[in-house]
Design a protein around this motif. Structure first.
Motif, PDB file in Angstrom:
ATOM      1  N   GLY A 188       0.774  -1.230   0.000  1.00  0.00           N
ATOM      2  CA  GLY A 188       0.000   0.000   0.000  1.00  0.00           C
ATOM      3  C   GLY A 188       0.803   1.276   0.000  1.00  0.00           C
ATOM      4  O   GLY A 188       0.362   2.291   0.553  1.00  0.00           O
ATOM      5  N   ALA A 189       1.975   1.289  -0.604  1.00  0.00           N
ATOM      6  CA  ALA A 189       2.732   2.539  -0.697  1.00  0.00           C
ATOM      7  C   ALA A 189       1.936   3.601  -1.450  1.00  0.00           C
ATOM      8  O   ALA A 189       1.995   4.787  -1.122  1.00  0.00           O
ATOM      9  CB  ALA A 189       4.069   2.291  -1.398  1.00  0.00           C
ATOM     10  N   ALA A 190       1.180   3.175  -2.444  1.00  0.00           N
ATOM     11  CA  ALA A 190       0.363   4.119  -3.211  1.00  0.00           C
ATOM     12  C   ALA A 190      -0.947   4.430  -2.499  1.00  0.00           C
ATOM     13  O   ALA A 190      -1.303   5.590  -2.305  1.00  0.00           O
ATOM     14  CB  ALA A 190       0.090   3.560  -4.605  1.00  0.00           C
ATOM     15  N   SER A 191      -1.683   3.399  -2.093  1.00  0.00           N
ATOM     16  CA  SER A 191      -3.021   3.608  -1.528  1.00  0.00           C
ATOM     17  C   SER A 191      -2.991   4.209  -0.138  1.00  0.00           C
ATOM     18  O   SER A 191      -3.943   4.878   0.271  1.00  0.00           O
ATOM     19  CB  SER A 191      -3.794   2.280  -1.503  1.00  0.00           C
ATOM     20  N   ILE A 192      -1.927   3.989   0.616  1.00  0.00           N
ATOM     21  CA  ILE A 192      -1.847   4.544   1.974  1.00  0.00           C
ATOM     22  C   ILE A 192      -0.926   5.752   2.011  1.00  0.00           C
ATOM     23  O   ILE A 192      -1.346   6.873   2.315  1.00  0.00           O
ATOM     24  CB  ILE A 192      -1.374   3.467   2.966  1.00  0.00           C
ATOM     25  N   HIS A 193       0.351   5.572   1.700  1.00  0.00           N
ATOM     26  CA  HIS A 193       1.327   6.643   1.887  1.00  0.00           C
ATOM     27  C   HIS A 193       1.160   7.767   0.865  1.00  0.00           C
ATOM     28  O   HIS A 193       1.079   8.946   1.242  1.00  0.00           O
ATOM     29  CB  HIS A 193       2.738   6.068   1.818  1.00  0.00           C
ATOM     30  N   LEU A 194       1.138   7.432  -0.409  1.00  0.00           N
ATOM     31  CA  LEU A 194       1.048   8.478  -1.426  1.00  0.00           C
ATOM     32  C   LEU A 194      -0.294   9.194  -1.360  1.00  0.00           C
ATOM     33  O   LEU A 194      -0.352  10.436  -1.370  1.00  0.00           O
ATOM     34  CB  LEU A 194       1.274   7.876  -2.814  1.00  0.00           C
ATOM     35  N   LEU A 195      -1.384   8.452  -1.283  1.00  0.00           N
ATOM     36  CA  LEU A 195      -2.709   9.071  -1.224  1.00  0.00           C
ATOM     37  C   LEU A 195      -2.845   9.954   0.011  1.00  0.00           C
ATOM     38  O   LEU A 195      -3.352  11.083  -0.071  1.00  0.00           O
ATOM     39  CB  LEU A 195      -3.777   7.988  -1.234  1.00  0.00           C
ATOM     40  N   SER A 196      -2.387   9.469   1.161  1.00  0.00           N
ATOM     41  CA  SER A 196      -2.503  10.248   2.397  1.00  0.00           C
ATOM     42  C   SER A 196      -1.684  11.534   2.330  1.00  0.00           C
ATOM     43  O   SER A 196      -2.098  12.575   2.844  1.00  0.00           O
ATOM     44  CB  SER A 196      -2.053   9.407   3.593  1.00  0.00           C
ATOM     45  N   SER A 197      -0.513  11.471   1.708  1.00  0.00           N
ATOM     46  CA  SER A 197       0.308  12.679   1.592  1.00  0.00           C
ATOM     47  C   SER A 197      -0.357  13.719   0.696  1.00  0.00           C
ATOM     48  O   SER A 197      -0.267  14.924   0.964  1.00  0.00           O
ATOM     49  CB  SER A 197       1.696  12.317   1.057  1.00  0.00           C
ATOM     50  N   VAL A 198      -1.029  13.274  -0.357  1.00  0.00           N
ATOM     51  CA  VAL A 198      -1.738  14.211  -1.234  1.00  0.00           C
ATOM     52  C   VAL A 198      -2.897  14.863  -0.489  1.00  0.00           C
ATOM     53  O   VAL A 198      -3.110  16.092  -0.565  1.00  0.00           O
ATOM     54  CB  VAL A 198      -2.244  13.488  -2.498  1.00  0.00           C
ATOM     55  N   ILE A 199      -3.653  14.049   0.253  1.00  0.00           N
ATOM     56  CA  ILE A 199      -4.754  14.599   1.050  1.00  0.00           C
ATOM     57  C   ILE A 199      -4.225  15.577   2.091  1.00  0.00           C
ATOM     58  O   ILE A 199      -4.803  16.650   2.321  1.00  0.00           O
ATOM     59  CB  ILE A 199      -5.533  13.457   1.736  1.00  0.00           C
ATOM     60  N   ALA A 200      -3.110  15.230   2.717  1.00  0.00           N
ATOM     61  CA  ALA A 200      -2.508  16.114   3.718  1.00  0.00           C
ATOM     62  C   ALA A 200      -2.101  17.440   3.092  1.00  0.00           C
ATOM     63  O   ALA A 200      -2.286  18.511   3.697  1.00  0.00           O
ATOM     64  CB  ALA A 200      -1.300  15.431   4.352  1.00  0.00           C
ATOM     65  N   LEU A 201      -1.541  17.400   1.880  1.00  0.00           N
ATOM     66  CA  LEU A 201      -1.113  18.625   1.198  1.00  0.00           C
ATOM     67  C   LEU A 201      -2.307  19.535   0.904  1.00  0.00           C
ATOM     68  O   LEU A 201      -2.259  20.745   1.155  1.00  0.00           O
ATOM     69  CB  LEU A 201      -0.389  18.260  -0.096  1.00  0.00           C
ATOM     70  N   VAL A 202      -3.378  18.959   0.393  1.00  0.00           N
ATOM     71  CA  VAL A 202      -4.570  19.760   0.063  1.00  0.00           C
ATOM     72  C   VAL A 202      -5.154  20.396   1.327  1.00  0.00           C
ATOM     73  O   VAL A 202      -5.468  21.592   1.361  1.00  0.00           O
ATOM     74  CB  VAL A 202      -5.621  18.886  -0.640  1.00  0.00           C
ATOM     75  N   GLY A 203      -5.293  19.602   2.387  1.00  0.00           N
ATOM     76  CA  GLY A 203      -5.833  20.133   3.629  1.00  0.00           C
ATOM     77  C   GLY A 203      -4.959  21.221   4.225  1.00  0.00           C
ATOM     78  O   GLY A 203      -5.455  22.227   4.739  1.00  0.00           O
ATOM     79  N   THR A 204      -3.645  21.039   4.137  1.00  0.00           N
ATOM     80  CA  THR A 204      -2.718  22.033   4.674  1.00  0.00           C
ATOM     81  C   THR A 204      -2.826  23.354   3.931  1.00  0.00           C
ATOM     82  O   THR A 204      -2.790  24.436   4.539  1.00  0.00           O
ATOM     83  CB  THR A 204      -1.271  21.495   4.585  1.00  0.00           C
ATOM     84  N   LYS A 205      -2.970  23.287   2.612  1.00  0.00           N
ATOM     85  CA  LYS A 205      -3.115  24.515   1.828  1.00  0.00           C
ATOM     86  C   LYS A 205      -4.426  25.225   2.145  1.00  0.00           C
ATOM     87  O   LYS A 205      -4.473  26.450   2.239  1.00  0.00           O
ATOM     88  CB  LYS A 205      -3.048  24.186   0.336  1.00  0.00           C
ATOM     89  N   ILE A 206      -5.511  24.482   2.314  1.00  0.00           N
ATOM     90  CA  ILE A 206      -6.808  25.101   2.597  1.00  0.00           C
ATOM     91  C   ILE A 206      -6.832  25.694   4.003  1.00  0.00           C
ATOM     92  O   ILE A 206      -7.342  26.796   4.221  1.00  0.00           O
ATOM     93  CB  ILE A 206      -7.934  24.071   2.410  1.00  0.00           C
ATOM     94  N   MET A 207      -6.254  24.980   4.974  1.00  0.00           N
ATOM     95  CA  MET A 207      -6.249  25.478   6.353  1.00  0.00           C
ATOM     96  C   MET A 207      -5.273  26.624   6.558  1.00  0.00           C
ATOM     97  O   MET A 207      -5.477  27.487   7.407  1.00  0.00           O
ATOM     98  CB  MET A 207      -5.867  24.341   7.314  1.00  0.00           C
ATOM     99  N   GLY A 208      -4.201  26.630   5.791  1.00  0.00           N
ATOM    100  CA  GLY A 208      -3.165  27.626   5.998  1.00  0.00           C
ATOM    101  C   GLY A 208      -2.225  27.218   7.116  1.00  0.00           C
ATOM    102  O   GLY A 208      -2.470  26.255   7.842  1.00  0.00           O
ATOM    103  N   PRO A 209      -1.126  27.947   7.286  1.00  0.00           N
ATOM    104  CA  PRO A 209      -0.155  27.605   8.332  1.00  0.00           C
ATOM    105  C   PRO A 209      -0.698  27.943   9.717  1.00  0.00           C
ATOM    106  O   PRO A 209      -1.679  28.678   9.867  1.00  0.00           O
ATOM    107  CB  PRO A 209       1.053  28.470   7.981  1.00  0.00           C
ATOM    108  N   ARG A 210      -0.035  27.394  10.724  1.00  0.00           N
ATOM    109  CA  ARG A 210      -0.379  27.725  12.100  1.00  0.00           C
ATOM    110  C   ARG A 210      -0.145  29.206  12.367  1.00  0.00           C
ATOM    111  O   ARG A 210       0.704  29.829  11.735  1.00  0.00           O
ATOM    112  CB  ARG A 210       0.461  26.875  13.061  1.00  0.00           C
ATOM    113  N   ALA A 211      -0.901  29.747  13.304  1.00  0.00           N
ATOM    114  CA  ALA A 211      -0.837  31.185  13.595  1.00  0.00           C
ATOM    115  C   ALA A 211       0.589  31.594  13.945  1.00  0.00           C
ATOM    116  O   ALA A 211       1.199  31.053  14.858  1.00  0.00           O
ATOM    117  CB  ALA A 211      -1.781  31.512  14.745  1.00  0.00           C
ATOM    118  N   GLY A 212       1.129  32.560  13.187  1.00  0.00           N
ATOM    119  CA  GLY A 212       2.458  33.083  13.445  1.00  0.00           C
ATOM    120  C   GLY A 212       3.595  32.229  12.944  1.00  0.00           C
ATOM    121  O   GLY A 212       4.765  32.544  13.185  1.00  0.00           O
ATOM    122  N   LYS A 213       3.302  31.141  12.223  1.00  0.00           N
ATOM    123  CA  LYS A 213       4.339  30.176  11.871  1.00  0.00           C
ATOM    124  C   LYS A 213       5.417  30.782  10.976  1.00  0.00           C
ATOM    125  O   LYS A 213       6.612  30.568  11.185  1.00  0.00           O
ATOM    126  CB  LYS A 213       3.717  28.965  11.167  1.00  0.00           C
TER     127      LYS A 213
END
Length: 494
Positions: A188-213
């Protein structure tokens, strides 16, 4: 004489029937014992995989301020439960039910499942995928959203890719007799690791960085928030890695735990160890390159070893010789380090490095299969270096692009739509106070003693380290200021 002959024949027939029955019972007993052993192996592997939850939790709290520790641990606790519910209701059926090339259409809500050990093993896999995402969102994602995400991810998003890779019907599965060359991916390198990293990237961009980061200077009167105060704990980082290492071997080898694959199982365990070893060596070199002297920085070394382990999830069952595992595990951390620096440059706030480690590490392992694959399994092909041509290389590369595209579309639609109606990012003042207090009413005395936990006036900072340790630009007399989070000894200018 004739009577004696008849009696002898009758005795021979009775004895033959008895022997046949005995052989039948012995064979049946062996088959039952072998089946029970396979089920026990799957259950044991699943239990050990759950150690990844604990290891990832430790690593997360090693990178987050103490005022968020409870929030991090609660998120990892809750995703274990919600991912299990989502996987039971929808996920297992979509992943492994008979259906079509895109998804399965049976086994929903546990209906007609005939092998619960296999279900449990794959549930352990699914829960890890949600926890990978958690590390990229710590310190700012609202708790209710993460609970909802864990359910949706393990119930609907992740199982689709798992069906493509590992079911008998999946359009990229090497177990599908209608597919000439399927995706070669151990665990599951693709279904777990790669997919999760893509989801993490999208969520991080939408949420923005931590306050003051990414602020270099705090200016409360100008409307800016205090400079983010880094926290580090090598204790939890290394303990977390050791727990991950315990769970990673069955994570890779559990898929081959049946008696049919007993030889492949041992090869996977052997290769996984060498992947981590090679990654550790790369971490020492990267640490030297970064500091221009022999500094054995725990974060560089642990991150590099983790990069090797992620690559092993793609390749450990396809490399038959130790040197191949060492080569792949050694190379993987270098592009991870480069991408980590790139994310910081574009102000993408990934506190634990999940996007780079799991995303880039998995791609390295999948691409390496196209070169080094040399398995003797009936389901596997050979890589380019062993006479197999470009078939695996082309298929694995194409599948990486498909998973990235799928992850971008699904995660953007889900996260953006939810955020449109219900903001998913904690307000900045809540982030500064700590999510433990607002989300869980659990602010431990001493963690939030005063405002100095978040700001010291007149400080100027620059983030120059790819692992987020902040260095003060000195502009006057140096005064050592202790941090209540024990994060850094900081220097204050006049």
């Amino acid at each position: 004489m004739q009577t004696f002959h008849l009696l002898f024949q009758a005795q021979v027939q009775v004895q033959a029937q008895a022997n046949q029955q005995e052989n039948f019972n012995f064979r049946t007993l062996n088959e039952q014992t072998e089946g029970n052993s396979d089920q026990d192996n799957l259950i044991l592997s699943g239990i050990l995989i759950l150690f990844l939850q604990l290891g990832l939790s430790f690593i997360e709290i090693s990178f987050v301020q103490k005022k968020n520790w409870t929030n991090v641990l609660m998120k990892n606790f809750i995703d274990l439960n919600m991912s299990g519910l989502g996987f039971w209701l929808f996920g297992y059926g979509l992943a492994f039910g008979s259906g079509n090339w895109f998804c399965g259409t049976e086994y929903f809500a546990g209906h007609k499942i005939n092998d619960f050990s296999f279900w449990f093993y794959n549930f352990a896999f699914a829960s890890v995928g949600a926890t990978v995402v958690s590390g990229a969102w710590i310190g700012r994602a609202q708790f209710w959203f993460y609970v909802f995400f864990s359910f949706v991810n393990c119930g609907l998003i992740f199982p689709i890719v798992q069906h493509w890779e590992y079911s008998d019907d999946g359009w990229f599965s090497r177990y599908n007799t209608n597919v000439s060359v399927g995706v070669h991916d151990t665990a599951g390198a693709a279904s777990i690791h790669l997919l999760s990293s893509v989801i993490a990237l999208v969520g991080t961009k939408i949420m923005g960085p931590r306050a003051g980061k990414f602020q270099e200077k705090a200016s409360p009167n100008g409307g800016n928030y205090p400079v983010y105060n880094e926290h580090r704990s090598a204790l939890y980082l290394i303990l977390g890695f050791l727990l991950l290492f315990i769970g990673w071997i069955p994570f890779n080898s559990g898929s081959y735990s049946s008696s049919y694959f007993f030889q492949q199982n041992s090869i996977v365990a052997h290769s996984t160890l060498l992947f981590a070893t090679a990654g550790t060596i790369s971490g020492v070199i990267i640490s030297f390159y970064h500091y221009k002297e022999w500094i054995y920085h725990p974060e560089f070394i642990v991150h590099s070893s983790l990069s090797g382990l992620v690559a092993s999830s793609a390749s450990s069952s396809f490399v038959m010789q130790g040197w191949e595992a060492l080569v792949i595990g050694f190379i993987a951390p270098f592009p991870v380090y480069w991408v980590s620096n790139l994310l910081k440059r574009y102000k993408i706030d990934d506190p634990v490095g999940r996007i780079s480690i799991h995303g880039v590490g998995s791609v390295c392992g999948l691409i390496a299969n196209g070169l080094f694959a040399n398995s003797n399994s009936d389901y596997d092909k050979k890589g380019l270096f062993f006479g197999g041509g470009f078939a695996i290389l082309g298929m694995n590369t194409f599948f990486c692009l498909i998973v990235i595209l799928y992850g971008l579309v699904c995660s953007f639609l889900f996260i953006w739509c939810v955020n449109k109606f219900f903001p998913i990012t904690a307000p900045c003042d809540v982030q500064i106070a700590g999510l433990d207090a607002s989300e869980h009413n659990y602010a431990i005395e001493g963690f939030l003693e005063n405002d100095k936990d978040s700001i010291i006036e007149n400080e100027t900072w620059s983030s120059t380290n790819s692992i987020d340790d902040l260095e003060l630009q000195k502009s006057g007399d140096n005064i050592e200021v202790p941090n209540s989070n024990n994060a850094l000894v900081r220097t204050k200018s006049n």
